[in-house]
Each structure stands twice: as C-alpha cells, then as structure tokens.
Design an enzyme around this catalytic site. Structure first.
Site, PDB file in Angstrom:
ATOM      1  N   SER A 156      39.616  44.344  43.456  1.00 33.10           N
ATOM      2  CA  SER A 156      39.416  45.218  42.304  1.00 33.10           C
ATOM      3  C   SER A 156      40.690  45.270  41.454  1.00 33.10           C
ATOM      4  O   SER A 156      41.125  44.241  40.943  1.00 33.10           O
ATOM      5  CB  SER A 156      38.967  46.603  42.784  1.00 33.10           C
ATOM      6  OG  SER A 156      38.478  47.371  41.731  1.00 33.10           O
ATOM      7  N   TRP A 157      41.320  46.443  41.307  1.00 35.57           N
ATOM      8  CA  TRP A 157      42.590  46.504  40.575  1.00 35.57           C
ATOM      9  C   TRP A 157      43.612  45.535  41.164  1.00 35.57           C
ATOM     10  O   TRP A 157      44.412  44.936  40.439  1.00 35.57           O
ATOM     11  CB  TRP A 157      43.164  47.923  40.594  1.00 35.57           C
ATOM     12  CG  TRP A 157      44.659  47.953  40.415  1.00 35.57           C
ATOM     13  CD1 TRP A 157      45.599  48.207  41.382  1.00 35.57           C
ATOM     14  CD2 TRP A 157      45.403  47.667  39.212  1.00 35.57           C
ATOM     15  NE1 TRP A 157      46.871  48.106  40.863  1.00 35.57           N
ATOM     16  CE2 TRP A 157      46.780  47.774  39.534  1.00 35.57           C
ATOM     17  CE3 TRP A 157      45.046  47.321  37.915  1.00 35.57           C
ATOM     18  CZ2 TRP A 157      47.793  47.567  38.596  1.00 35.57           C
ATOM     19  CZ3 TRP A 157      46.051  47.114  36.980  1.00 35.57           C
ATOM     20  CH2 TRP A 157      47.406  47.238  37.326  1.00 35.57           C
ATOM     21  N   HIS A 163      30.069  46.479  44.088  1.00 36.09           N
ATOM     22  CA  HIS A 163      31.540  46.471  44.058  1.00 36.09           C
ATOM     23  C   HIS A 163      32.162  46.787  45.418  1.00 36.09           C
ATOM     24  O   HIS A 163      33.320  46.485  45.662  1.00 36.09           O
ATOM     25  CB  HIS A 163      32.029  47.492  43.022  1.00 36.09           C
ATOM     26  CG  HIS A 163      33.460  47.340  42.613  1.00 36.09           C
ATOM     27  ND1 HIS A 163      33.890  46.339  41.759  1.00 36.09           N
ATOM     28  CD2 HIS A 163      34.567  48.052  42.931  1.00 36.09           C
ATOM     29  CE1 HIS A 163      35.198  46.456  41.560  1.00 36.09           C
ATOM     30  NE2 HIS A 163      35.624  47.472  42.267  1.00 36.09           N
ATOM     31  N   GLY A 180      42.365  50.424  43.031  1.00 35.15           N
ATOM     32  CA  GLY A 180      42.628  51.716  42.402  1.00 35.15           C
ATOM     33  C   GLY A 180      42.759  51.603  40.898  1.00 35.15           C
ATOM     34  O   GLY A 180      41.760  51.496  40.194  1.00 35.15           O
ATOM     35  N   ASP A 209      27.460  43.842  40.992  1.00 34.59           N
ATOM     36  CA  ASP A 209      28.635  44.682  40.781  1.00 34.59           C
ATOM     37  C   ASP A 209      28.575  45.255  39.367  1.00 34.59           C
ATOM     38  O   ASP A 209      28.899  44.575  38.390  1.00 34.59           O
ATOM     39  CB  ASP A 209      29.906  43.851  40.973  1.00 34.59           C
ATOM     40  CG  ASP A 209      31.181  44.692  40.959  1.00 34.59           C
ATOM     41  OD1 ASP A 209      31.146  45.811  40.402  1.00 34.59           O
ATOM     42  OD2 ASP A 209      32.210  44.224  41.483  1.00 34.59           O
TER      43      ASP A 209
END
Length: 317
Positions: A114-115, A295, A42, A267
């Site tokens: 990711s985050w 991604h 996120g 990505d």
C-alpha cells in the site's frame, strides 16, 4: 493462510535518525541471508507481527522498521507535542538509507504494501544501485487522483460509511483530508480522539469487501488510532511531498531491477489501474492479479500470492 512460521527477531534496536527521532528496527531470519527491507503501509500503521512471515527465514535476512512517529518509534505521533514537520517522505527515504548503512547492508530487496509501495518505489528510484529486486503488494503511487479517490470518490461505493466520515469534518469542508488534519492537531484532546476514531472507521470500512471483516485489535487502541490518523492525514494533505505522477513518470530509473506487483482484482481502495500502468511502463516487472481479492492482505489468495512473489527471488539453499 500460507505464511512461514512465527519467530523472534535475532536483532533489534533504536536508530537515531536525527531531528530528535528514534526509529525502531528488528531483523528476523538468517543473519547471513539475503537482505530484504519491509516498508509498512499507512502511512503510520507501524509494522504488523506477521510481516516477517511472508519470507523464508532460512534464506532471507528480514529487516522491519516502524516509520517515524509510528509503532515503537519515538517520539510517537499520538503525543500532541510530537513535531510532524520533520516527518516527510524525504525523511523516510533518508531513514531507510541510514538503516541500511547501520546494518552494513550493501544492497537489498525492497518489499512494500500500500503506502509502502509509494515509499519503496520512490526510494528505489533515488537509490537504484542499492536495490536487488522489488515486491510490491496493493500497489499505490501517490498520484493526486489516488488520494482524491480514497477520501472522496470511493464514497460512491460506501455511501453510508462515507456520509459518517463526511459528517466528522466541519460543515462546508471541501478537502476532507485537510479538514481532518486540522482536527487531528486541535488543542482539545476530545476533538483529536473523535477525529481519529472517525478517520479509522472510514479506513476500516474500505480495506476489504468481506462483509464479515472486523477491525484488528490494534484499531481498538486509542494511541494507535491517533498516530495512524494523524500521520496519514499529514502525509496526504501534503500529497506525500511528491509531484503529481512523479513515481510513474520516473519508472525508467528502475530499469534492470526485476519486480513482482501483487494486486487484488477488486481492490477499490487502490484500483488496479495504477498497478497496470506501472507494469506497462516497467518491462522488468510482472503484474500478478489476485482474482476476488481487494486491498486487504488477508483476503483469499493474497497470502499465497505474496509468498510466491517473495519465493520468486529466494536464493538457492
């Protein structure tokens, strides 16, 4: 996709982490197994139903939690009166430690996507003595150039979608993240809803190169969209409260912690360069590049690579 079977958590609850926040957590797998904490992306997506299925439930004690304001945690960021000033990277790091202590875990493996990579790496740098191994998927580090690329530079690959995203911000806005952050905190609920829809449309457009990609069911939920967009814009407007390049500069703090970095060759949302630089600076890490993947964790080859990475540190039965 090669995932472990679906199962139900054997334990769950709400942890009071202070400042009026309750963090939802749940544990899957073997109660006596090797602990691993999973950090979702996120910021603000909340945990997905499939996260625990990336680990062997026979040998892992799999800990999931919804970061402040997201998922089943309270108060929910979709509610206009939810105070995001007490929702920062430092707060999330403290929440991870509070959850570790609450569950009686001495040391655990850290998994992030990711985050969740930025958060997981920062946490491990502050608490390396609490971390056994690290698995990062779709690697990010929170550098300012990564955020600038995500909401500005990437538009050259998705010009039509970026034009719509740009049109959703006030005319003349230079920093789109700051502009959307203001819209997502506007007193008018109609303004907030349109901004959340425009933000999520951009995020969905850039997550994969699959032309048949369709948004997941939760993206049709106005409350999920509002919380996700509001939290993400809040974090990235403040550059995640990290100094520029901090995570990469402090990689030496991870000395001795084995890791696998899984990243898609194509990505565009988080170009491979960040994972490559991290791998070069971290002798204990291995970079696994998934050819043809972007991604999205649902791209071909990603699920297999992630399962192989978690199996890499699976204890013997």
């Amino acid at each position: 996709m090669v995932l472990y079977p679906e199962s139900a958590p054997f334990e769950h609850g709400m942890l009071d982490v202070g400042e009026g926040n309750l963090v939802y957590w749940e544990v899957f797998g073997n109660p006596e197994g090797k602990p691993v904490v999973c950090l979702h992306g996120g910021p603000g997506t909340g945990c997905s139903p499939r996260m625990h299925r990336q680990f062997d439930p026979e040998v892992y004690r799999i800990v999931l939690f919804d970061q402040r304001g997201s998922g089943r945690s309270l108060p929910h960021a979709a509610d206009f009166d939810t105070d995001l000033s007490v929702n920062t990277t430092a707060h999330l790091v403290r929440d991870i430690e509070s959850l570790r202590e609450h569950l009686g875990v001495e040391r655990w493996m850290v998994f992030g996507g990711s985050w969740g990579c930025t958060l997981g790496l920062h946490y491990a740098q502050l608490f390396p003595h609490r971390v056994t191994e690290i698995v990062m998927v779709a690697v990010t580090s929170g550098r300012f150039e990564e955020i600038e690329w995500l909401y500005h530079g990437l538009g050259r690959f998705f010009p039509e979608q970026w034009h719509r995203f740009r049109q959703g911000a006030p005319e003349g806005a230079v920093d789109l993240v700051a502009a959307y952050d203001a819209l997502l905190n506007d007193p008018d609920p109609a303004v907030r809803e349109k901004a959340a829809r425009d933000w999520c449309a951009w995020e969905s457009a850039i997550v994969t190169l699959d032309p048949d990609h369709r948004p997941g069911p939760r993206e049709s939920d106005p409350r999920w969209r509002q919380a996700f967009a509001r939290i993400t814009a809040h974090y990235f407007r403040h550059r995640a409260w990290l100094a520029d390049g901090q995570v990469l500069r402090e990689v030496g703090r991870l000395h001795g912690i084995p890791a696998v970095l899984v990243h898609g060759r194509l990505d565009l949302q988080g170009p491979l360069a960040t994972a490559w630089e991290l791998d070069r600076a971290w002798p204990d890490a291995e970079l696994w590049v998934v050819q043809g993947a972007s991604h999205s964790a649902q791209d071909p080859g990603m699920a297999e690579a992630v399962r192989a990475a978690t199996d890499r540190f699976r204890p013997a039965v």
